[in-house]
Structures are given as structure tokens and as C-alpha cells.
Design an enzyme around this catalytic site. Structure first.
Site, PDB file in Angstrom:
ATOM      1  N   ASN A  47      -1.186 -19.114  14.276  1.00 41.77           N
ATOM      2  CA  ASN A  47      -2.000 -17.851  14.645  1.00 41.77           C
ATOM      3  C   ASN A  47      -1.197 -17.276  15.353  1.00 41.77           C
ATOM      4  O   ASN A  47      -1.025 -15.640  15.243  1.00 41.77           O
ATOM      5  CB  ASN A  47      -3.858 -18.269  15.628  1.00 41.77           C
ATOM      6  CG  ASN A  47      -5.025 -18.537  14.080  1.00 41.77           C
ATOM      7  OD1 ASN A  47      -4.778 -18.273  13.596  1.00 41.77           O
ATOM      8  ND2 ASN A  47      -5.696 -18.723  15.619  1.00 41.77           N
ATOM      9  N   HIS A 428     -10.602  -4.460  -0.259  1.00 43.30           N
ATOM     10  CA  HIS A 428     -10.779  -5.621   0.796  1.00 43.30           C
ATOM     11  C   HIS A 428     -12.208  -5.933   0.126  1.00 43.30           C
ATOM     12  O   HIS A 428     -13.106  -7.164   0.305  1.00 43.30           O
ATOM     13  CB  HIS A 428     -11.070  -5.543   1.832  1.00 43.30           C
ATOM     14  CG  HIS A 428     -11.133  -6.640   2.757  1.00 43.30           C
ATOM     15  ND1 HIS A 428     -12.423  -7.000   3.281  1.00 43.30           N
ATOM     16  CD2 HIS A 428     -10.344  -7.500   3.319  1.00 43.30           C
ATOM     17  CE1 HIS A 428     -12.089  -8.438   3.897  1.00 43.30           C
ATOM     18  NE2 HIS A 428     -10.665  -8.671   4.065  1.00 43.30           N
TER      19      HIS A 428
END
Length: 686
Positions: A47, A428
Site C-alpha cells: 500500500n 470502471h
């Protein structure tokens, strides 16, 4: 003009870092097995890599350009960078303390370990010596730095050794990059013991620098700006080439972070600062191996019972296999929740459609797919079988660009019509449309989802799949693909809510409707479950709802810029976050609507990029039983007293179980759903 100011919002970056604190806390949770804990350490490292490559890189670019752009909380780039440095440093320190503690415990179990070079003996030492001489030595490149050999360009993310080497005229520097073409985690013979690649190389440097004395050795790693700058005004084929070129250029991005293992000499550090041209605040020391993502490689070993979670076995419905799926969908909709219910049903739908002679056409959006995607395989097979196959492959899916370029080319070669997304927008939306010729005419079968068509992540991400033969949704799906693939101004949507044209306005309208219902003495309630809530407009609308007396419940996995529980601002809003074994990824929007409740699932988070910069879909659940399922899910999540956290007034989060009696029975919603599916997995019906 907005009545709200920066003090009414949390900074997006700091809220996102707060999310990673929640992820990291899973590595110290007593109930999590040891090998599961190290997964969370790896996730935090992954991350932060992406965070620095994109978010921090963007802030640094703004700061260096003297752009005084203020964020939602009113902070300048320089202020945000200072806060990021402080918070990230604390998390990294904790991460490495946990790493040391967990690895010691794993070693004590006697089932698995990471060894140092000094601990090798017998067949292990002979194996590594042979591996070094036959495999590693030919690959390695020692890079001396002197008058004639300048400081080399170093790849983003690669681990490097920096050496002080003694020469006649004094001390010189040299670099050795740890190769990424071989596994970093080397499995030793006999048992589940490993050694790190850099440990092997470090202890054999005398063979690379034969005849020279090595004075000092240190490890470091550079993170570069890897956000692509793509010219979307080029044509389709040019866009493919442009993206391929930009992916290759990532290694030339500006450095934004240098990590190094404590113990690197001051002389080497000063040399790196000078050569890489980064200030002290961009250097991050760690006390352990760099880049803990290597820990994923330890989690798949056998013979370590008790160190991992019990295997998740998703429920598979035999009724939904083969052509039978079309018969079922002609009678009713199907709603599945992954990974508790099998994603294989989505794959099977594409597989069956590729082979079914009645299927005329398949249209699908692809954002992120796996490295060995069965869906790609069956789309290609469908084209080979003479079906009309149209696939929108989103080439701009961040960090999946190279893979998507590869898939786009393969699909084209198989005879599929491939669209590369729209200029200025990422697609998306998750949509699959199948056109089938039946006895009573042409029928449309639609799959809509909250997650990607990725069979790998579907085992780890919690998402919804919705299968339907609803006529109006079928028409909307056709409209959607017409807009994506051609020139269509039709916006007469029957049921789908589509971004960027309608989704924001529709959300605002739904929130305003709840406010109006409350103001008239009716019922008003909002529940939203998303991955991120950072859009200022949506947050302000939710503040308006709270002030009007609407009860607002938000379940936000990641960054949340909304401040909850503030008198006069958001006293009727509660924000929760759940981080557990599986990644909560679905998006749910519920509106009480004065007793005529409406519930939507979709692909969009409450973030500006989703509402204004992407093609997204939100779809209604009109069947009462489907709505009941999802509403019960929300209740079960809010009942969780093991993993659920609540937002505090300072933006931090506390576990719900810290606020309940110790005698209360534990309820882990994810484990409850996993066990429930596992108990009835054998021959379930929907």
C-alpha cells in the site's frame, strides 16, 4: 458558496494512512494465526509503495512547482508532506517491530524460518553455494562509481547494496542491484526454511569484488514517481503504443522516497542524498529487510497447520452450471456474494456463452483481470466460434496497464472487437452483456458487479454479483456499450445510474429526498458502504442530511474525509470501518425513502474520480428478497464486535469491542458468512 470550510473535513492522505494503521493492527490481533499476520505486514508495504508512487509524488510535484493548491481540509502540499512523513515513520517503526516479533514466534514453532547466511550448514550451505555460482553470479553486475563511471540509474522498487571499497587512492563507492528476475525468497532443501536473496549476495561480494577490501555494506531502495502521463488525444492504436512507452518510462520517474536499513554508514547516506538529489525528509530508515511484500511467498507453504486460517471454500451452485443458467435467469434474478459464494459462476457464464450456438454476441468491460484469466480465454474462444465479441479493456487501469495491453492485443488477434476506453475517462463499470437468440426472439442476459472480473482477487475481495434477464436492464446495458464503443447521446436510462453523466446528481437527489421526508415528518435514513469517501460535494450533502435529522450510517473501508459525531455538523452520522481476513470491496447505497426503501449496488465509491472521471454504473435491487439479503448483511456488519471499528472525533478509529462488555459473545461477520457458506457448499440451490 459552500457554508463549510477546511476544518469540517479530514485530509485525504492522513485518513488513508489511518486506514493502514487499521490494516497493520491485524498483524497484532491475537486471534489471527502467525502466517496470516505477516500478510498484513506485506499489504502495508504494498500500500505504501503505491501511495508514494502516486499520491506523494503528486504532492511533491505541486510543492516543487510552488503551486499553493489546498486540499479538502485546507492544507498546502508542503503541510501535507510534513504530516505524511511524521505519520508514515510511526507506522513503519511499528510494522518492523511487529515483523521482528512475529518472525521470532514463527521460528519458535519450528515449522518455518528465514535463515541468515551464518546459520547455513551441510546440504543447505552446499545448495546455496552452488545456487550462487551457477545462477546468481552470471546475473549480477557490480557497478563501480568513479570519474569514468557515473552513478547508475537505479530501478524503482529494486533493492540495492551500496559498498565502500578500498582502493589505492582511498575509498570508492559501488552499487549492486539485487536482481528481480529470480525469486527473492529462496527455499532451502529439506523443510520450510528460506533465505533472502540479498543475504546470499551480500555474503558473496568478495567474489564480485575480487582483490578489493570491502569496508562497509548497506541496503537501500528507491521509489519513483510512477503515475503515467498519457496523451489521450491520440488514436486507438497510438494509445496502445503510448501506454506501452509510458510503462517503460516509469523507471525514469523522479525519486520520491529512499528506504534504507539502519546501519548504513553516514558516508554512504550523504553520498546517496547527493547523487539521488533528495532531502533528508525523503529518507526512511527501517530495522529489518526492505520491502516486506516478499512475505507473501511464505504463506503458501504446506505442513504449517495452525499457522494459517482455515481454508475458505465458497459455495458453488450446481443449478447455475451449463446452459441451465439461462433457464434460471429467465425466471428470476440471481444475487451472489463473493468470496463466500463462488466467482466460478461468472466465469461459467462466459464459458457457456462462448460455446452455446444460440448466443450471438458477448459484450464485456474489463478493468483488472488476473494474470492467467479464464475469462479472457473464453472470450477468445467465443470469437473463434463465430460470436460477435466486443471487449472494452481499460488500458489506463493503474499499475495494470502492461497486462491490459497484452490482453488487448491477444483479444484482437482472436477476432474480438477491442475498445480501449474513452478519452479523459476510465471505464470502471463492471458489466457483461450476452445476446441470445431464443424461440420467442432475441434475449439479453446481463451480469453487473461491484468488483472486477478477476478470478484471483475474487477469492480475497468481498463483492456482489448480480445476474438478470430484466428487459430494461438489458436495454440499459446495450445503451452503455453503444456509448462506450460508438457515438450515442442516448441518456434515457431505464434503471442503471451511470457516471459521469448522472450518478452525482442522482446521489444528491436521493439525499435531498431523505431530507425532505424528514422535514415532512416522514422516515429518512441513509446507509452507504464504500471503499472511500473523499468527495467534498457528497460529504456536504451528508452534512446537510445530518443537520436535518436524517440518520446516516457510513461503512468506509479506506480514506474518509467526513467528520462524524460533531455537534451542529454531523451528530446524526456514524462512520464505521471493517478490516478483516477478506478485503471489503463492494459498494452499497441504501435510502429509506419514507418506507419505500431503495437499494443500489455498483462500482463507484464516493470519490471525485469515480463520480466525475470514470464510467461507473449503479443498479437497483428491485426484488424484495435481494434487498432483504443486503439489508441483513448491513445489520450483520454493524453487529460485528471483532473487526468493526468506529470513527472517533479526532479521525482515529477504535474497535467496537473496546466499548462492549467482556461477557458478550464474539461475532465476526466475515467468519460467520464463511462458515455458513461452507456448511451448505455441497449441493446448494439458490
Amino acid at each position: 458558496m459552500s457554508p463549510y470550510t477546511g476544518k469540517d473535513f479530514y485530509n485525504r492522505e492522513i485518513s488513508w494512512i489511518e486506514f493502514n494503521k487499521r490494516v497493520l493492527s491485524e498483524a497484532e490481533t491475537v486471534d489471527n494465526p502467525l502466517l496470516e499476520k505477516i500478510k498484513f505486514l506485506a499489504i502495508v508495504s504494498s500500500n505504501f509503495d503505491e501511495f508514494f508512487k502516486v499520491r506523494v509524488a503528486g504532492l511533491k510535484a505541486q510543492d516543487e512547482s510552488n503551486l499553493e493548491l489546498r486540499d479538502i481540509a485546507g492544507l498546502l502540499p508542503k503541510e501535507q508532506l510534513s504530516m505524511i512523513k511524521k505519520d508514515v515513520t510511526k507506522i513503519i517503526d511499528k510494522q518492523y517491530k511487529l515483523y521482528s516479533s512475529i518472525m521470532d514466534k514463527i521460528k519458535l514453532e519450528g515449522k518455518i524460518s528465514i535463515k541468515t547466511y551464518d546459520e547455513l550448514a551441510g546440504k543447505e550451505l552446499r545448495f546455496i553455494e552452488n545456487y550462487y555460482s551457477e545462477t546468481l553470479f552470471p546475473i549480477l553486475t557490480p557497478m563501480a562509481i568513479d570519474t569514468f563511471r557515473p552513478f547508475p540509474h537505479l530501478n524503482s522498487g529494486a533493492i540495492n547494496l551500496i559498498l565502500n571499497v578500498k582502493e589505492k587512492d582511498g575509498i570508492s563507492f559501488a552499487i549492486v542491484e539485487i536482481p528481480r528476475v529470480v525469486n527473492r525468497l529462496i527455499k532451502l532443501p529439506g523443510g520450510n526454511n528460506f533465505i533472502l536473496l540479498e543475504e546470499v549476495i551480500k555474503n558473496n561480494l568478495n567474489k564480485l569484488f575480487n582483490g578489493y577490501e570491502i569496508i562497509d555494506i548497506g541496503y537501500f531502495r528507491i521509489t519513483r514517481d510512477e503515475d503515467l502521463g498519457i496523451d489521450e488525444n491520440s488514436g486507438a492504436e497510438d494509445l496502445l503504443v503510448e501506454i506501452e512507452k509510458e510503462v517503460k518510462n516509469r523507471k525514469w520517474g523522479n525519486p520520491v522516497r529512499v528506504e534504507y536499513i539502519r546501519g548504513v554508514s553516514n558516508k554512504s547516506l550523504e553520498f546517496l542524498k547527493e547523487q539521488i538529489e533528495l532531502e533528508e525528509e525523503n529518507f526512511y530508515p527501517v530495522l529489518g529487510p526492505l520491502d516486506l511484500t516478499f512475505l507473501w511467498g511464505m504463506t503458501d507453504v504446506d505442513g504449517v497447520e495452525g499457522l494459517k486460517f482455515e481454508k475458505n471454500i465458497p459455495r458453488y451452485y450446481k443449478d447455475l452450471s451449463g446452459e441451465n443458467i439461462f433457464k434460471i435467469l429467465s425466471k428470476r434474478n440471481i444475487l451472489l456474494r463473493h468470496p463466500f459464494e463462488s466467482f466460478d459462476h461468472v466465469v461459467d457464464l462466459v464459458k457457456v456463452s462462448a460455446q452455446d450456438p444460440k448466443v450471438l454476441a458477448i459484450k464485456q468491460t474489463l478493468y483488472r483481470v488476473s494474470g492467467d484469466s479464464p475469462i479472457i480465454k473464453y472470450l477468445k474462444k467465443a470469437a473463434e466460434n463465430g460470436k460477435q465479441v466486443t471487449v472494452l479493456v481499460e488500458l489506463k487501469a493503474r499499475f495494470d496497464e502492461a497486462r491490459n495491453v497484452k490482453w488487448a492485443r491477444e483479444l484482437e488477434e482472436a477476432g474480438c472487437h477491442v475498445i480501449y476506453g474513452l478519452s479523459g475517462l476510465k471505464t470502471h463499470a463492471k458489466c457483461l452483456l450476452i445476446i441470445r437468440k431464443e424461440e420467442d426472439g432475441i434475449k439479453r442476459y446481463v451480469h453487473l458487479g461491484t468488483g472486477n472480473y478477476n478470478d484471483s482477487t475474487a477469492k480475497l475481495y468481498v463483492d456482489y454479483s448480480f445476474f438478470t434477464m430484466d428487459e430494461e436492464m438489458g436495454i440499459d446495458a446495450s445503451y452503455l456499450f453503444n456509448k462506450l464503443t460508438g457515438f450515442s447521446k442516448i441518456d434515457d436510462w431505464k434503471k442503471l445510474i451511470v457516471a459521469p453523466t448522472h450518478l452525482r446528481d442522482t446521489l444528491y437527489r436521493f439525499i435531498d429526498r431523505e431530507i425532505e421526508n424528514i422535514s415532512k415528518g416522514g422516515l429518512g435514513k441513509i446507509v452507504i458502504k464504500v471503499n472511500g469517501l473523499t468527495d467534498q460535494g457528497v460529504i456536504e450533502k451528508l452534512y446537510d442530511a445530518s443537520k436535518a435529522g436524517v440518520e446516516v450510517t457510513l461503512i468506509v473501508r479506506g480514506a474518509c474525509c467526513l467528520k462524524s459525531g460533531i455537534i451542529g455538523l454531523s451528530e446524526n452520522i456514524k462512520v464505521y470501518s471493517l478490516v478483516g481476513r477478506f478485503l471489503e470491496h463492494d459498494r452499497i447505497y441504501y435510502f429509506e425513502n419514507n418506507g419505500e426503501e431503495e437499494l443500489y449496488l455498483g462500482s463507484a465509491d464516493c470519490m471525485r474520480r469515480n463520480l466525475d472521471g470514470r464510467v461507473e454504473t449503479m443498479f437497483p435491487l428491485e426484488n424484495k428478497e435481494d434487498r432483504k439479503k443486503v439489508i441483513q448483511l448491513i445489520k450483520d456488519i454493524l453487529k460485528d464486535n471483532v473487526k468493526l471499528r468506529v470513527q472517533n472525533k479526532d479521525g482515529s478509529y477504535s474497535l467496537i469491542n473496546q466499548k462492549i462488555k467482556k461477557t458478550t459473545l464474539k461475532f465476526n461477520y466475515q467468519e460467520y458468512y464463511r462458515e455458513k457458506s461452507s456448511e451448505i457448499k455441497k449441493e446448494g440451490t439458490v
